[in-house]
Design a protein around this motif. Sequence first.
Motif, PDB file in Angstrom:
ATOM      1  N   TYR A  67      19.853  45.569  -9.585  1.00 21.96           N
ATOM      2  CA  TYR A  67      20.260  45.425  -8.185  1.00 21.96           C
ATOM      3  C   TYR A  67      19.332  46.230  -7.276  1.00 21.96           C
ATOM      4  O   TYR A  67      18.774  45.721  -6.308  1.00 21.96           O
ATOM      5  CB  TYR A  67      21.712  45.884  -8.021  1.00 21.96           C
ATOM      6  N   GLY A  68      19.162  47.509  -7.610  1.00 27.63           N
ATOM      7  CA  GLY A  68      18.316  48.386  -6.804  1.00 27.63           C
ATOM      8  C   GLY A  68      16.875  47.903  -6.762  1.00 27.63           C
ATOM      9  O   GLY A  68      16.215  47.949  -5.722  1.00 27.63           O
ATOM     10  N   GLN A  73      16.473  45.085  -4.461  1.00 26.03           N
ATOM     11  CA  GLN A  73      16.618  45.558  -3.087  1.00 26.03           C
ATOM     12  C   GLN A  73      15.314  46.192  -2.586  1.00 26.03           C
ATOM     13  O   GLN A  73      14.873  45.917  -1.475  1.00 26.03           O
ATOM     14  CB  GLN A  73      17.754  46.573  -3.025  1.00 26.03           C
ATOM     15  N   THR A 130      28.265  40.017  -9.907  1.00 26.50           N
ATOM     16  CA  THR A 130      27.424  41.213  -9.895  1.00 26.50           C
ATOM     17  C   THR A 130      26.672  41.368  -8.579  1.00 26.50           C
ATOM     18  O   THR A 130      25.845  42.264  -8.445  1.00 26.50           O
ATOM     19  CB  THR A 130      26.400  41.189 -11.052  1.00 26.50           C
ATOM     20  N   LYS A 131      26.959  40.463  -7.619  1.00 23.00           N
ATOM     21  CA  LYS A 131      26.428  40.584  -6.251  1.00 23.00           C
ATOM     22  C   LYS A 131      24.915  40.464  -6.175  1.00 23.00           C
ATOM     23  O   LYS A 131      24.298  40.991  -5.250  1.00 23.00           O
ATOM     24  CB  LYS A 131      26.856  41.934  -5.622  1.00 23.00           C
ATOM     25  N   GLU A 166      23.334  39.345  -2.935  1.00 23.69           N
ATOM     26  CA  GLU A 166      23.162  40.238  -1.782  1.00 23.69           C
ATOM     27  C   GLU A 166      21.721  40.693  -1.622  1.00 23.69           C
ATOM     28  O   GLU A 166      21.294  41.044  -0.528  1.00 23.69           O
ATOM     29  CB  GLU A 166      24.055  41.484  -1.933  1.00 23.69           C
ATOM     30  N   VAL A 167      20.992  40.730  -2.744  1.00 22.45           N
ATOM     31  CA  VAL A 167      19.635  41.271  -2.689  1.00 22.45           C
ATOM     32  C   VAL A 167      18.564  40.217  -2.998  1.00 22.45           C
ATOM     33  O   VAL A 167      17.423  40.541  -3.279  1.00 22.45           O
ATOM     34  CB  VAL A 167      19.484  42.472  -3.642  1.00 22.45           C
TER      35      VAL A 167
END
Lengths: 428, 214, 313
Positions: C171-172, C175, C192-193, C196-197
């Motif tokens: 995720y990071g 991003q 796990t979203k 969003e990124v």
Amino acid sequence: MTLAIFGTMIVLLLLGFPMMIPLIAGSLIGFVALFGGFGQLDTMVQQILGGIRPASLIAVPMFIFAADIMTRGQSANRLIDLVMAFVGHLKGGLAISTAGACTMFGAVSGSTQATVVAVGGPLRPRMLKAGYNDSFVLALIVNASDIAFLIPPSIGMIIYGVVSGTSISELFIAGIGPGLLILLFFSIYSYIYAVRNHVPVEPKATWAERGQAVKRALWPLGFPAIIIGGIYGGIFSPTEAAAACVLYALFLEMIVFREMNFRQLYATAKSTGLITAVVFILVGAGQAFSYVISFAQIPQQILGGIGIDEMGQYGVLFTISIAFFVGCMFVDPIVVILIFVPIFAPVVQSVGLDPVLVGTIITLQVAIGSATPPFGCDIFTAIAVFKRPYIEVVKGTPPFVFMLLAVAVLLIFFPQIALFLRDLAFAK
Amino acid sequence: MTLDDKHAPNPGPDVITAAVDVDDDIDDSRYVSGLPGLLGVIDAGIARIEAVLLAVGVLLMALNTMANVVGRYLLGESIFFSEELNQALIILITFAGISYAARHGRHIRMSAFFDAMSFHLRKTMMVVIAAVTAAAMFLLTWYSLDYLLAQASRGRLLPALQIPQWWIIIWVPLGFFLTGLQYALTAIKNLIDKDIWLSTSTLEGYDDSAEEEI
Amino acid sequence: DTWRYAFEEALEEVQGKFAQKFKEEVEANSDHEVQLFPFGTLGESADIMEQAQSGILQFVDQSPGFTGALIPEAQVFFVPYLLPADRDQLFSFFRNSKAIHELFPPLYAEQGLELLTMFPEGEVMMTTTEAVASPADLNEVKFRVMTNPLLVESYRAFGATPTPLPWGEVYGALQTGIIQGQENPAFFIESTKMYEVTDHITRPGHNNFTTAVMANKDFYDGLSDEEKQVVQNAIDTAFEFIIEYQTGLTEESLTKIQEAKPEMTITTLTDEQRAPFMATAESVEQEFLKIGGDQAQAILDQMKADLAAAAGG
Ligand code: NA
Ligand code: NA
């Protein structure tokens, strides 16, 4: 069985056994009781290895190594001189800068243990020299490192987001408010501490002196550039940034400043390895202990007995706070999140709580727990790195834990501390 | 640091080393094994190997992690075994390190109540602590060997390195065994010597610096 | 007795839904209790597998991709464009495949495991920061894949730069831009979203994430015939349940993503656009034959025969 395990652990700890023994004994009793004998102890070994294996933990030895090289050489002092040139004349200036540095470093590294080492390592000797008491310094470093968990990126929030199905971006933004509030509280306390204990201030530096300090710090300012620029610029993961800091520190101290030779490099690497081993065996033993708790479904049993379904929003939030706080005193934070979040999920939903608020509160409790006796991993790290007795490291903790808990309570009654920025960013 | 009469040590060379080194680097060339004769020579040799493994392990970890970054940006190719190599190194460091730490009395403990006890009680407790710790380490030696053999028989491969997974955990039983041995020797040393020993080469008594005694 | 069942996902994800159904069935039809242990609560995927092998756990759900470290043949599920995109064909394959029901069980048995079932979890999709319509669009894209030689080979063949990364850092890394893409089924992208990124979801139709449920063999062999029947029935019921649950799940997840992030683009590649991706499958197949163990050829041939049968039926 639960009581026997926790009782044995605390007695062994107090009697002065090496700290791995209470954790190993706790899991041994659990394995023997659960499986009726010694037959499954190989799984205990598996779990010890599982505890030290996660890739993100590699950042810890890397930051220990980098910080040690910087402190032995000139980089750390030059950076601190720079800070002192600007804040040395202010009451509590160094302490507040330390808290600020922990927040900034924690913000990018995401690891509370790495923050203890990287910020505490170089700054602690300076704070002692400046007249702060060691137990205050240690407690400040250990607790300010907690902020790392709240300011993005935060592994704790990512895990919570995944387990609970909550937006990770919203969680990240919601963590900033409480993180800064903690920094504010710690700064005020540091100021009061400095005034009450008559910590001397240095004469105010002239602009010429400040210019000189900036010049001397030009090379070492590469560190914040590597860490902040490297991570936010999308070049490094936090672990890679840690390794980059090691190589940059070696470049500065061995080639630019010529402060370090190969013999010292060897000694520094060995000392890093030793500290890493001493901390990681505890992380591993802690994982084996977590396994027992998880396998025996102990949290489910305890929580099943207290009737959380009848509570209102505040009751649920307080119960969650207490559960996570107590859980993290004994067990690794990530495991606590994985086990507890699904247990609480139905009631969080039924009383209509904002999952982002719950996630922020949980992350805060988890952070507090990892800096709280008896088995907080930040405490192990501080003991190993600073070579101070356990009691010395935790002696100054109470005021900090009190402030952290105060923030937790404020967060429960004033959720806007967390949600204000989120609502602004996501236009809710 | 001043030691009160209760723990006044017999200032042999290793005692002075221990006192000086507590806050500094451990000088392996001055390490004196707790074992007699040839066994002592072997033990001192093992101590040196542990030290080298620790230092080299940490350096390799830094290089390996950076090599992955360099590979990704300059060669456009990630190093797939980088993560597995780091895993292997962290296991090596941890298990070489725990016996090295036991040798030099560096394991973390909470000594507040212990320090408040009388000399005789402390001495008895130290024997018990060292003996129990040794027993726990030997138990884990046995079961980590068990785990190692189970892994070897299952034949699980590390996905990127494509080598058997058990290769990277052979340090585990070895580390537990050597740690157990150090604690066993510490128990014996406390039984036969008049002082209290934290490890075979380290006298008990944290480096109580001045402020603690105020 | 208490039977313990661990899986690799959260309770409300596909493996968790399957496990819940299994638990419900077993408990309704026997005196046994089933305790469920979701992702991470007893360790990582490899850990729970070992625990099932040593008998601490009675049941475990592990995807063949992970099992590949133990049973190399299981990696066949990573060969792209092997499984059909058509849902009915896919389900028919999983119900009737001789490879799954006859060839794989002895391989699992060698590892002390009774293979109970395999089921699909959903079509694998790419989420990326830039739109993808052809292999050229993946050029220079650092694409996170699991550390599996075949997945690495697949994405290299697609033209991307496969990049290993622990799941916790994905995720990071998306991003901040260390990587620009990753792949997973839609429900997982949603839970796990990952959306969003990233900005684009692409459906190349190259795979369907497969998973397997197994029991400790000694435990299973020690059950009475009646108990075995209870387990088998519960597995069959859960299988049908999960097939039913799947129908619509992908669309539902994509709708949720679209609601949460309206600017997200979701593109299903046309057959024409898929062609250059499909052309790379051959090289991955060769790689599988190289590293897929003694039975690789037999498994691959049987899979293809089963798939042809599924397409025909
Ligand atoms: Na952070
Ligand atoms: Na803790």
